[in-house]
Design an enzyme around this catalytic site. Structure first.
Site, PDB file in Angstrom:
ATOM      1  N   HIS A  11      -1.460 -30.452  24.699  1.00 16.88           N
ATOM      2  CA  HIS A  11      -0.334 -29.551  24.450  1.00 16.88           C
ATOM      3  C   HIS A  11      -0.141 -28.656  25.670  1.00 16.88           C
ATOM      4  O   HIS A  11      -1.014 -27.833  25.978  1.00 16.88           O
ATOM      5  CB  HIS A  11      -0.582 -28.700  23.207  1.00 16.88           C
ATOM      6  CG  HIS A  11      -0.661 -29.496  21.948  1.00 16.88           C
ATOM      7  ND1 HIS A  11      -1.205 -29.002  20.784  1.00 16.88           N
ATOM      8  CD2 HIS A  11      -0.259 -30.770  21.655  1.00 16.88           C
ATOM      9  CE1 HIS A  11      -1.135 -29.930  19.840  1.00 16.88           C
ATOM     10  NE2 HIS A  11      -0.577 -31.010  20.340  1.00 16.88           N
ATOM     11  N   MET A  36      -5.954 -25.758  18.623  1.00 10.57           N
ATOM     12  CA  MET A  36      -5.468 -25.065  17.438  1.00 10.57           C
ATOM     13  C   MET A  36      -4.582 -26.009  16.613  1.00 10.57           C
ATOM     14  O   MET A  36      -3.886 -26.859  17.155  1.00 10.57           O
ATOM     15  CB  MET A  36      -4.655 -23.839  17.895  1.00 10.57           C
ATOM     16  CG  MET A  36      -4.444 -22.771  16.852  1.00 10.57           C
ATOM     17  SD  MET A  36      -3.605 -21.351  17.605  1.00 10.57           S
ATOM     18  CE  MET A  36      -4.776 -20.917  18.887  1.00 10.57           C
ATOM     19  N   SER A  84      -5.774 -29.432  22.794  1.00 10.25           N
ATOM     20  CA  SER A  84      -4.847 -28.313  22.911  1.00 10.25           C
ATOM     21  C   SER A  84      -5.591 -27.125  23.512  1.00 10.25           C
ATOM     22  O   SER A  84      -6.065 -27.212  24.643  1.00 10.25           O
ATOM     23  CB  SER A  84      -4.234 -27.978  21.535  1.00 10.25           C
ATOM     24  OG  SER A  84      -3.237 -26.986  21.662  1.00 10.25           O
ATOM     25  N   THR A  85      -5.739 -26.032  22.775  1.00  9.23           N
ATOM     26  CA  THR A  85      -6.407 -24.844  23.311  1.00  9.23           C
ATOM     27  C   THR A  85      -7.828 -25.170  23.759  1.00  9.23           C
ATOM     28  O   THR A  85      -8.627 -25.691  22.993  1.00  9.23           O
ATOM     29  CB  THR A  85      -6.454 -23.738  22.242  1.00  9.23           C
ATOM     30  OG1 THR A  85      -5.157 -23.568  21.693  1.00  9.23           O
ATOM     31  CG2 THR A  85      -6.931 -22.434  22.851  1.00  9.23           C
ATOM     32  N   ASP A 138      -2.821 -31.239  14.812  1.00 10.63           N
ATOM     33  CA  ASP A 138      -2.214 -32.401  15.452  1.00 10.63           C
ATOM     34  C   ASP A 138      -3.297 -33.430  15.767  1.00 10.63           C
ATOM     35  O   ASP A 138      -4.365 -33.089  16.271  1.00 10.63           O
ATOM     36  CB  ASP A 138      -1.494 -31.971  16.739  1.00 10.63           C
ATOM     37  CG  ASP A 138      -0.685 -33.105  17.353  1.00 10.63           C
ATOM     38  OD1 ASP A 138      -0.260 -34.003  16.601  1.00 10.63           O
ATOM     39  OD2 ASP A 138      -0.470 -33.075  18.585  1.00 10.63           O
TER      40      ASP A 138
END
Length: 348
Positions: free
Chosen positions: A195, A288, A168-169, A291
């Site tokens: 994401h 972040m 993600s991030t 998940d």
């Protein structure tokens, strides 16, 4: 502790809007604003903010150039505001490569259906970035390369039939660091859940395809899962697997409307576990939230192997931390180790 923010945008209306939203949280202080990239550089040097919010298209100096110069002189976490268009996707990916930590859609309707929820999400993102006080992914990757491997990693060479990666991030830059290390003869297919909005994943897949020896594409319904190919889960959809007559194919669907993440690593990991069982290798990179943790739990029950990125090389140590702290990670690796270790484990 108060998070100090510099807001940068050429629109006075947008600047005032962001300032109002952020300062509704007593733990956030907007210490300054800037109308272009040059002003942003000057204000960062003068004010030393914890976080900078940055527009991309501005007069005098654009946001991408400003990010690059801020990272070279006063490294500071930068959160980009982007339009959800093909052009916006390309520019945002450029900003992330320049050193920005993360991005959010400039239209709040694209962040969340409820306006108040969108405002809350923005404030939470600011806090998360500030708490980490992480260097941008590009700098983390560069600095990590100079560090020697401190621990041996035991791999089951040649036993993995698929590699599944969640991020993600900080993920776009981290994924590029990992995937560019994989040679054209890499023996396993690679499935990626990053994401990302629906308008961004085609541009992201195309960019990786240019950078990598492997073929990289955004996954489409019915795609065969084959060695030497990387399939990126489409933004806003779910990617699962189907097995029929000895062939594994991708199913792309809307999935459960109640799921927070689209695409969701837990969904894809669970499907990988069902099809490949103990012959799967999963990897959880910077991001972040948590998940991937429950999907990793399912994979482990099937005998699969799970790796996670370490804190030092993560932009946001959320997703990999969740996996490691749950006792699901077989190995915790620095970003610079992962590509070569994947080649050793999977083979060519």
């Amino acid at each position: 502790m108060v998070t100090r923010v510099l807001v940068v945008d050429d629109s006075g209306f947008f600047r005032r809007r962001i300032v109002e939203i952020l300062e509704a949280d007593a733990r956030i202080e907007v210490v300054g604003t800037a109308a272009d990239g040059k002003q942003a550089i000057d204000q960062v040097a003068k004010l030393n903010p914890d976080v900078v919010t940055m527009d991309i298209e501005m007069p005098v100096m654009d946001g991408i150039t400003a990010v690059r110069r801020i990272m070279s002189s006063h490294p500071t976490p930068v959160l980009m505001f982007s339009s959800l268009t093909q052009e916006g996707a390309q520019a945002t990916l450029d900003a992330l490569e320049a050193g920005a930590v993360d991005f959010l859609p400039k239209r709040f309707e694209d962040i969340a259906k409820d306006r108040d929820q969108a405002k809350l999400l923005l404030r939470r993102r600011i806090h998360a970035v500030a708490r980490q006080r992480a260097r941008p992914a590009s700098q983390l990757a560069t600095s990590a390369q100079a560090k020697p491997v401190a621990r041996p990693v035991v791999v089951r060479r040649g036993q993995y039939q698929v590699v599944a990666i969640a991020s993600s991030t900080g993920g776009p830059v981290a994924l590029a660091q990992v995937l560019t290390k994989l040679p054209a003869g890499f023996r396993s297919p690679v499935l990626v859940v990053q994401h990302m909005p629906a308008s961004f994943t085609p541009a992201f897949a195309a960019r990786l395809d240019q950078q990598c020896a492997l073929k990289v594409k955004e996954a489409e319904d019915g795609d065969a899962v084959r060695p030497g190919q990387v399939l990126i889960a489409p933004g806003g959809r779910q990617m699962t697997l189907l097995q029929s007559a000895g062939e594994v194919t991708v199913k792309v669907s809307d999935g459960d409307p109640g799921l927070h993440y689209k695409p969701c690593a837990d969904v894809t990991f669970g499907s990988v576990a069902s099809v490949y069982g103990g012959k799967a290798l999963a990897l959880v990179l910077t991001g972040m939230g948590a998940d991937g943790r429950e999907g990793a739990r399912v994979l482990k029950k099937k005998g699969a192997t799970v790796w996670s990125q370490d804190e030092a090389s993560s932009v946001i140590y959320g997703m990999p931390m969740a996996v490691a702290e749950a006792g699901l990670s077989d190995h915790v690796l620095s970003l610079h180790e992962i590509g070569a270790t994947l080649v050793e484990a999977v083979g060519v």
